[in-house]
Scaffold this active site. Structure first.
Site, PDB file in Angstrom:
ATOM      1  N   LYS A   1      26.855  48.000  40.759  1.00  0.00           N
ATOM      2  CA  LYS A   1      26.774  49.475  41.289  1.00  0.00           C
ATOM      3  C   LYS A   1      25.354  49.651  42.062  1.00  0.00           C
ATOM      4  O   LYS A   1      25.104  50.718  42.758  1.00  0.00           O
ATOM      5  CB  LYS A   1      26.675  50.308  40.174  1.00  0.00           C
ATOM      6  CG  LYS A   1      28.227  50.257  39.379  1.00  0.00           C
ATOM      7  CD  LYS A   1      28.098  51.613  38.620  1.00  0.00           C
ATOM      8  CE  LYS A   1      29.619  51.634  37.936  1.00  0.00           C
ATOM      9  NZ  LYS A   1      29.404  51.620  36.596  1.00  0.00           N
TER      10      LYS A   1
HETATM   11  N1  LIG Z   1      32.460  42.578  39.811  1.00  0.00           N
HETATM   12  C1  LIG Z   1      33.549  43.082  38.959  1.00  0.00           C
HETATM   13  N2  LIG Z   1      34.567  42.421  39.225  1.00  0.00           N
HETATM   14  C2  LIG Z   1      35.810  42.854  38.544  1.00  0.00           C
HETATM   15  N3  LIG Z   1      35.949  43.698  37.624  1.00  0.00           N
HETATM   16  C3  LIG Z   1      34.721  44.309  37.494  1.00  0.00           C
HETATM   17  C4  LIG Z   1      33.309  44.084  38.108  1.00  0.00           C
HETATM   18  N4  LIG Z   1      32.273  44.628  37.751  1.00  0.00           N
HETATM   19  C5  LIG Z   1      32.990  45.628  36.778  1.00  0.00           C
HETATM   20  N5  LIG Z   1      34.122  45.419  36.613  1.00  0.00           N
HETATM   21  C6  LIG Z   1      35.079  46.064  35.791  1.00  0.00           C
HETATM   22  O1  LIG Z   1      35.314  47.317  36.201  1.00  0.00           O
HETATM   23  C7  LIG Z   1      35.355  48.316  34.735  1.00  0.00           C
HETATM   24  C8  LIG Z   1      34.560  49.411  35.171  1.00  0.00           C
HETATM   25  O2  LIG Z   1      33.288  48.744  34.942  1.00  0.00           O
HETATM   26  P1  LIG Z   1      31.751  49.688  35.279  1.00  0.00           P
HETATM   27  O3  LIG Z   1      32.108  51.077  35.422  1.00  0.00           O
HETATM   28  O4  LIG Z   1      31.179  49.369  34.165  1.00  0.00           O
HETATM   29  O5  LIG Z   1      31.152  48.758  36.461  1.00  0.00           O
HETATM   30  P2  LIG Z   1      29.910  47.908  36.363  1.00  0.00           P
HETATM   31  O6  LIG Z   1      29.594  47.369  37.948  1.00  0.00           O
HETATM   32  O7  LIG Z   1      30.007  46.681  35.596  1.00  0.00           O
HETATM   33  O8  LIG Z   1      28.730  48.685  35.939  1.00  0.00           O
HETATM   34  P3  LIG Z   1      27.234  48.315  35.977  1.00  0.00           P
HETATM   35  O9  LIG Z   1      26.660  47.813  37.216  1.00  0.00           O
HETATM   36  O10 LIG Z   1      26.489  49.683  35.484  1.00  0.00           O
HETATM   37  O11 LIG Z   1      27.089  47.172  34.864  1.00  0.00           O
HETATM   38  C9  LIG Z   1      35.070  47.242  33.565  1.00  0.00           C
HETATM   39  O12 LIG Z   1      36.403  46.889  33.217  1.00  0.00           O
HETATM   40  C10 LIG Z   1      34.386  46.157  34.285  1.00  0.00           C
HETATM   41  O13 LIG Z   1      34.657  44.849  33.531  1.00  0.00           O
END
Ligand SMILES: Nc1ncnc2c1ncn2[C@@H]1O[C@H](COP(=O)(O)OP(=O)(O)OP(=O)(O)O)[C@@H](O)[C@H]1O
Length: 568
Positions: A317
């Site tokens: 993010k």
């Molecule tokens: N790069 C990615 N590829 C595929 N799925 C993802 C990825 N990043 C996050 N997700 C999935 O998307 C869903 C929502 O994730 P979330 O909102 O926590 O995003 P995040 O990028 O992991 O957040 P942060 O950057 O705060 O760790 C979760 O099931 C997570 O596993």
């Protein structure tokens, strides 16, 4: 190769021998053991000592319990392509099995909340064409859909665990925890909580609680984790108590951690399948212990491969450029983004571009999801977008929306410089879209300086035209006569031969110079714009190169104005 099993610390994956032998799901009842001492980099595959139990084995409940899947992002930032991919797989899975797609906001980390992110995530799912059936905005029978509004449920579950002796109050200060961490690192060990407060006597706990001592609640990790069958990774078991200290389930501020909150919510929301990124694979055994302790049946788990940046890091993010809304602002179509996130493989029998959602649903096959993460390839986005724009233009309803969008771009870009209001008329804009379809990747390209002649008269100094040929006036006035004579009946083929004849009549102006001159006068462009790499058979009124602008102006009734300019 497959020896007897014992307590092994990490169990992930499929047995390569069985996998090669054609067992698609990999190794039923096999697990990965530690590397051999004398071959530390090799992996030994060992028989699972205990058969999987029924409670960790629930399969797709098609025709039985309804399928309910959830996408559970934290509103600590905006939706990125990785999140979109995971949301899409959840959506497709729900639709494929006639189930419901739930959006739940995991907003318990109050310190990292980003204002507006929760709304923006839901907006982006809707924009992408994968709207949730239940969500904070839409509501539903299992709400509220914001974790911060479900605190009572977590408190109940935590209390139940404490009362059952499966969780305990921890009064360790952050300084002590920090010290533990430092000591572990100094001696080369993985930091872990030493479970000290597990051993406090009930009267000690009561005394500390009575004087309001700050505390968290920790879950007692038990050995003897049972294996479970992951939809993607096959059989798994992670003996979590061997490698971790007891995890916090309720923080000092009273908010639950992810581990407790997602177990409690998935249970109360009737989630049947948890499809989430692989970063949670390692935590699943912990979650299964929580389900067991709470006496609840766990859902089926499927851990989805992650989308990675080129350097192998997880999309995060903190990278603004991969947010869905920034692609949207740059003119990317949702269908093209779905192509980007599905094109990197996994979950479909084939890798085709340009599939509609219904096709993605029909072609989805969870047994085709691979365990390896995928590198994000954004280089293909312009091409995917071009293909989808072309399709939208061919669909009358979508074309109407594009027309409005393009009109917005035109007025925004050219505003008061527009001399002829006709360029804003529906027929003209639609004509331009149809004539140029397949030649541009983003709608805004049509208002770039290259295409300015479509909306405003080019201001080409007379002198510049004369530099091409001293017969500039003669050529242009004869071209005007020619067009006036034929009116709208002039086809591009007709125009072509007429202009050739015109060139022959000139004393010192070759046919190629006639065309150069007209192009310059009509468009302000020195060179032809049609990209040779794209076939132009879709554009019957645009001949390659030279004739393009003449035909376009002529056929849009816009005909002679630009040419007339030359006479003054
Ligand atoms: N790069 C990615 N590829 C595929 N799925 C993802 C990825 N990043 C996050 N997700 C999935 O998307 C869903 C929502 O994730 P979330 O909102 O926590 O995003 P995040 O990028 O992991 O957040 P942060 O950057 O705060 O760790 C979760 O099931 C997570 O596993």
């Amino acid at each position: 190769m497959h020896g007897g099993g014992m307590n092994l610390p990490l169990v992930v994956g499929r047995c390569p021998a069985l996998f090669r032998a054609g067992c698609a799901r990999g190794a039923h009842r096999f697990r990965r053991g530690p590397a051999d001492q004398d071959a530390p980099t090799a992996t030994r595959w060992l028989c699972s000592p205990e058969p999987p139990t029924a409670w960790c084995r629930r399969r797709l409940s098609v025709g039985g319990e309804p399928v309910r899947v959830r996408f559970a992002p934290s509103p600590t930032g905006f939706l990125h392509l990785g999140g979109l991919r995971t949301a899409l797989y959840n959506f497709i899975f729900a639709k494929k099995y006639g189930g419901r797609f739930i959006l739940r906001m995991e907003d318990t980390d109050q310190t990292r909340l980003v204002p507006g992110a929760a709304d923006a995530i839901e907006d982006m799912l809707e924009w992408a064409g994968i709207p949730p059936d239940e969500s904070p905005r839409r509501g539903g029978d299992h709400g509220p859909y914001l974790q911060s509004q479900r605190l009572a449920l977590y408190a109940d579950a935590a209390q139940k665990l404490v009362e059952g002796g499966m969780a305990y109050h921890c009064f360790c200060s952050s300084q002590r925890l920090e010290l533990l961490k430092k000591e572990a690192l100094r001696s080369g060990e993985t930091p872990r909580y030493d479970n000290r407060c597990r051993h406090l006597r009930p009267e000690q706990v009561a005394e500390k609680l009575a004087r309001g001592a700050a505390h968290a609640i920790r879950f007692k990790l038990q050995p003897g984790v049972k294996p479970y069958e992951d939809l993607v990774f096959g059989w798994n078991r992670h003996e979590v108590a061997d490698v971790e200290g007891d995890p916090v389930i309720v923080k000092g501020d009273g908010f639950p951690t992810y581990h407790l909150a997602n177990v409690v919510d998935d249970h109360h929301m009737g989630v049947s399948h948890v499809l989430r990124g692989t970063e949670w694979l390692i935590s699943t055994s912990k979650h299964l212990l929580l389900y067991h302790a709470l006496g609840w049946e766990p859902p089926t788990f499927g851990h989805l491969p992650l989308l990675l940046n080129k350097d192998g890091s997880k999309l995060s993010k903190r990278q603004g450029d991969i947010f869905i809304q920034s692609f949207r602002q740059r003119g990317a179509l949702p269908e093209a983004l779905l192509d980007v996130v599905t094109h990197c493989g996994s979950g479909f029998s084939s890798n085709r571009v340009g599939r509609k959602l219904e096709q993605l649903i029909a072609e989805f096959n969870e047994s085709k999801i691979t365990t390896h993460s995928a590198l994000l390839d954004l280089e293909k986005l312009p091409e995917f977008n071009r293909i989808h724009l072309l399709r939208r233009i061919e669909d009358p309803e979508s074309c109407f929306h594009l027309e409005n969008e393009l009109r917005g771009y035109i007025t925004q870009t050219y505003g008061a410089r527009i001399q002829e209001e006709d360029v804003l008329e529906s027929a003209y804009i639609q004509r331009v879209l149809h004539l140029r379809k397949g030649h541009f990747s983003y709608l805004c390209e049509l208002v770039s300086p290259l295409y300015s002649y479509l909306w405003v008269r080019p201001a080409v100094p007379h002198k510049q035209l004369e530099e091409l040929t001293p017969e500039a006036d003669a050529v242009t006035s004869q071209a005007i006569q020619l067009m006036e004579g034929h009116g709208k009946e002039l086809t591009t083929e007709g125009l072509n031969s007429e202009l050739k004849a015109l060139a022959k009549k000139m004393k010192s102006t070759k046919y190629s110079t006639v065309m150069k001159l007209l192009r310059l006068a009509l468009s302000g462009q020195q060179v032809a714009q049609i990209r040779p790499s794209h076939p132009i058979q879709h554009c019957p009124l645009l001949l390659p190169g030279k004739f393009g602008m003449v035909a376009l102006w002529h056929n849009t009734n816009y005909l002679l104005d630009p040419l007339l300019m030359l006479c003054y």
